[in-house]
Design a protein around this motif. Structure first.
Motif, PDB file in Angstrom:
ATOM      1  N   GLY A  51      -4.905  -5.405   9.894  1.00 28.81           N
ATOM      2  CA  GLY A  51      -4.197  -4.663   8.972  1.00 28.81           C
ATOM      3  C   GLY A  51      -2.302  -4.677   9.574  1.00 28.81           C
ATOM      4  O   GLY A  51      -1.542  -4.561   8.680  1.00 28.81           O
ATOM      5  N   LYS A  52      -1.765  -5.733  10.646  1.00 28.98           N
ATOM      6  CA  LYS A  52      -0.420  -5.716  10.556  1.00 28.98           C
ATOM      7  C   LYS A  52       0.214  -6.750   9.531  1.00 28.98           C
ATOM      8  O   LYS A  52       0.829  -6.418   9.211  1.00 28.98           O
ATOM      9  N   SER A  53      -0.915  -7.543   8.415  1.00 31.58           N
ATOM     10  CA  SER A  53      -0.492  -8.898   7.621  1.00 31.58           C
ATOM     11  C   SER A  53      -0.622  -7.069   6.398  1.00 31.58           C
ATOM     12  O   SER A  53       0.832  -7.756   5.951  1.00 31.58           O
ATOM     13  N   GLU A  54      -1.373  -6.287   6.578  1.00 32.21           N
ATOM     14  CA  GLU A  54      -1.077  -5.244   5.239  1.00 32.21           C
ATOM     15  C   GLU A  54      -0.109  -5.201   5.783  1.00 32.21           C
ATOM     16  O   GLU A  54       0.662  -4.169   4.623  1.00 32.21           O
ATOM     17  N   ALA A  55       0.216  -4.174   6.706  1.00 30.52           N
ATOM     18  CA  ALA A  55       1.508  -2.960   6.323  1.00 30.52           C
ATOM     19  C   ALA A  55       3.018  -3.755   6.428  1.00 30.52           C
ATOM     20  O   ALA A  55       3.531  -3.338   5.786  1.00 30.52           O
ATOM     21  N   ILE A  56       2.750  -4.892   6.395  1.00 30.23           N
ATOM     22  CA  ILE A  56       4.143  -5.911   7.111  1.00 30.23           C
ATOM     23  C   ILE A  56       3.864  -6.525   5.543  1.00 30.23           C
ATOM     24  O   ILE A  56       5.460  -6.071   4.606  1.00 30.23           O
ATOM     25  N   SER A  57       3.011  -6.551   4.544  1.00 31.76           N
ATOM     26  CA  SER A  57       3.712  -7.101   2.804  1.00 31.76           C
ATOM     27  C   SER A  57       3.373  -5.353   2.451  1.00 31.76           C
ATOM     28  O   SER A  57       4.011  -5.847   1.434  1.00 31.76           O
ATOM     29  N   LYS A  58       3.044  -4.080   2.491  1.00 30.89           N
ATOM     30  CA  LYS A  58       3.989  -3.172   1.877  1.00 30.89           C
ATOM     31  C   LYS A  58       5.016  -3.061   2.323  1.00 30.89           C
ATOM     32  O   LYS A  58       5.945  -2.785   0.999  1.00 30.89           O
ATOM     33  N   THR A  59       5.110  -2.762   3.497  1.00 32.78           N
ATOM     34  CA  THR A  59       6.657  -3.268   3.760  1.00 32.78           C
ATOM     35  C   THR A  59       7.445  -3.849   2.648  1.00 32.78           C
ATOM     36  O   THR A  59       8.598  -3.814   2.192  1.00 32.78           O
ATOM     37  N   MET A  60       7.230  -5.384   3.220  1.00 36.90           N
ATOM     38  CA  MET A  60       8.217  -6.031   2.378  1.00 36.90           C
ATOM     39  C   MET A  60       8.238  -5.744   0.913  1.00 36.90           C
ATOM     40  O   MET A  60       9.196  -5.921  -0.139  1.00 36.90           O
ATOM     41  N   ALA A  61       7.247  -5.732   0.593  1.00 37.42           N
ATOM     42  CA  ALA A  61       6.779  -4.911  -1.337  1.00 37.42           C
ATOM     43  C   ALA A  61       7.808  -4.111  -1.451  1.00 37.42           C
ATOM     44  O   ALA A  61       8.686  -3.777  -2.144  1.00 37.42           O
ATOM     45  N   ILE A  62       8.271  -3.101  -0.713  1.00 38.49           N
ATOM     46  CA  ILE A  62       9.057  -1.853  -1.017  1.00 38.49           C
ATOM     47  C   ILE A  62      10.144  -2.221  -0.295  1.00 38.49           C
ATOM     48  O   ILE A  62      11.310  -2.081  -1.492  1.00 38.49           O
ATOM     49  N   ILE A  63      10.377  -3.458   0.540  1.00 37.71           N
ATOM     50  CA  ILE A  63      11.586  -3.778   0.296  1.00 37.71           C
ATOM     51  C   ILE A  63      11.918  -4.932  -0.629  1.00 37.71           C
ATOM     52  O   ILE A  63      14.078  -4.613  -1.211  1.00 37.71           O
ATOM     53  N   GLY A  64      11.354  -5.429  -0.957  1.00 36.08           N
ATOM     54  CA  GLY A  64      11.780  -5.978  -2.365  1.00 36.08           C
ATOM     55  C   GLY A  64      12.416  -5.386  -3.906  1.00 36.08           C
ATOM     56  O   GLY A  64      12.806  -5.970  -4.098  1.00 36.08           O
ATOM     57  N   ALA A  65      11.691  -4.175  -3.596  1.00 38.11           N
ATOM     58  CA  ALA A  65      11.470  -3.436  -4.844  1.00 38.11           C
ATOM     59  C   ALA A  65      12.649  -2.939  -4.805  1.00 38.11           C
ATOM     60  O   ALA A  65      13.742  -2.348  -5.691  1.00 38.11           O
ATOM     61  N   LEU A  66      13.423  -2.193  -2.841  1.00 36.82           N
ATOM     62  CA  LEU A  66      14.362  -1.347  -3.427  1.00 36.82           C
ATOM     63  C   LEU A  66      15.718  -2.730  -3.207  1.00 36.82           C
ATOM     64  O   LEU A  66      17.138  -2.365  -3.968  1.00 36.82           O
TER      65      LEU A  66
END
Length: 142
Positions: A51-66
């Motif tokens: 779950g941690k990996s999934e949440a951090i991956s989503k966060t990183m994708a969003i920050i990458g999009a920003l």
């Protein structure tokens, strides 16, 4: 959370995005990143590493999009600074994931909250000026 509530929230976000201006979309992305970092911290606490990996991956994708949405030409020094800050956040999240560090996640959350707070305070008049500037730049390039 029940399926009905999740579905309702999902539709609400989709509806919000469908009518959102660029400013609102950035707000929603930042909020999504913050929510996923909070989830990652909870997953670390519960030793739910998938779950941690999934949440951090989503966060990183969003920050990458920003980061990729920055207009480096029009934004000048501000865009350059934000780019570097987003790069720092991505690196810190990678370390946080590897080290299971809630502290590093919180540090990234604090940085993003600062940026979001400033973003939230941009007056409507200034947003409209920005939209007009982007529109005129786009027309000049065509």
């Amino acid at each position: 959370m029940s399926y009905g509530i999740k579905a309702y929230k999902s539709v609400g976000v989709k509806d919000d995005l469908a009518v959102a201006d660029p400013h609102r979309i950035i707000q929603l992305l930042m909020q999504g990143a913050l929510e996923n970092m909070a989830k990652a911290k909870g997953h670390i606490e519960r030793k739910n590493y998938a779950g941690k990996s999934e949440a951090i991956s989503k966060t990183m994708a969003i920050i990458g999009a920003l980061q990729s949405s920055l207009d480096m030409k029009a934004g000048g020094e501000i865009s350059e600074n934000l780019y570097s800050l987003y790069e720092f956040m991505l690196n810190e999240l990678s370390v946080a994931s590897r080290e299971q560090s809630q502290t590093k996640i919180q540090e990234v959350m604090d940085l993003l909250l600062t940026i979001k707070s400033a973003w939230d305070q941009i007056p409507v008049v200034d947003r409209e000026k920005g939209y007009a500037m982007r529109s005129s730049l786009a027309q000049g390039a065509a």
